[in-house]
Design a protein around this motif. Sequence first.
Motif: not given
Length: 462
Positions: A274-287, A289-304
């Motif tokens: 969340h710290r990283w999401l709050e500090q990131a800005s710009g179009k490149r950062s938004r992309r 963000q989506r990749l990092a969020t997707g990776a975290f969610v996928l990793g969490g689902a697989v781990a669970a």
Amino acid sequence: MTRFGTAGIYFLFAALLAGTLWRGGYFAAPKWTFAALLLLAGATELGASAALKELRLPRSPGFWLFAAFCLFAGASLAWSASRADTIREAVLLAGLIAAMFTAQSQLRRSGAKALMAIAFWLAYSSAFVCAWGIGTYIFRTAPYSGNVDGLLRAGSTFEYSNALSCFGLMSLPVTVTLHGLAARSDRPLLAIVIGLQVAAVLLSYARFGYAALFLLFIYFVITAWRKGTAGAIILSLAAGLTTAAGAAAAETAGRPQLGLMAVALVSGAAWAGHRWLEQASGKRSRRLQRLATGAFVLGGAVAAAALAQKSARLHAALVARFEGGFAPSRLLPHRLETFRGALDAFLVRPVAGSGLGTFAGVYQRYAIAAYSKFAHNLVLQAAVDTGLIGAISMALFLGYVVVLSARRLLADTGQLPRAFAVASLVFVAYNMFDWEWYIPALSGWFVVGLMCVEAPVRDAEL
């Protein structure tokens, strides 16, 4: 506003926290203490309003509908089958009325400031309770966790798993809303709170809690997507899922230290993300963000999934708890037996009831499900205690809460009133099949939350 003008809300916060942490205010000593603290808050607010020349009758239909029920319920002392029980419960109802008066008066006086204070107090009280529930579940610490339906379930300070689920679900929409309204520096901490609330609900193994959490997940994602904050919310929810899976696996393996390490690591990862999401800005950062969020969610689902599959005991528990899904044939038999017994008890004195707080004693003569002390339906239990008159009064009050909450969700009003509307709907729904109303701390939070639903505060004021 002077400090004298805010004294009432501080006493109210102290009462709600004391009741929440002290066994939910359920047993005799905590209940009397909780009621006394609520009455103290109300008396303080009454005195402050009079001194500031702001004393007015509450402009709250919810307050007056509930007061009408309380008045008749208190009058049942004249014909009560157990005067001691009726006196105790009548004092508690008076305390709830005092809580409503205090909250409504503070909201009228301070508006958005009081609303934010109540929301943050709920979120951080819930954070401690949920963290305590997760920790004591991992260490199998009685009475904060216990076996229900043959399964170890987290109960936290309430000592009852469904109560923890209800409290987590009530506080979750408020915390998610605060996450969007709070300063950027506060959001990573609120993200951890969201994860703890989700994990506590999951570890309570409450079937209704799981269904409600799924619906809330959809609601949060849809509303957050419109605001552009879906990534942060999804990340928090995924952290809660991963936390619950790690805690459950550690508990079943008898490795509590590893469980605490897993909870700490996931919480730390959520905070850093969340710290990283709050500090990131710009179009490149938004992309990114989506990749990092997707990776975290996928990793969490697989781990669970991996943890649940690897732990034979956890896998068996989940299958035993949910193999029948949510089919009425699986969920309702015990409730229907309880309803039938309560209906038989109601028919003995259908007009005025047997007296407030007398249900447990009266019901045992007609109980089919003998293990229960409650009707598992708030209106039906009110009917046994206070007859048709009390049941109608309670139904009118709950109906008003449902209609008002639905209107708040559809209308263009403040975000926090809408969040408290969701919390109110969760509480009412729970009490159609369970008995959370009779855990005083939860009913205290509910009536205070109702005053927040009624608060005429818009987004621009927050």
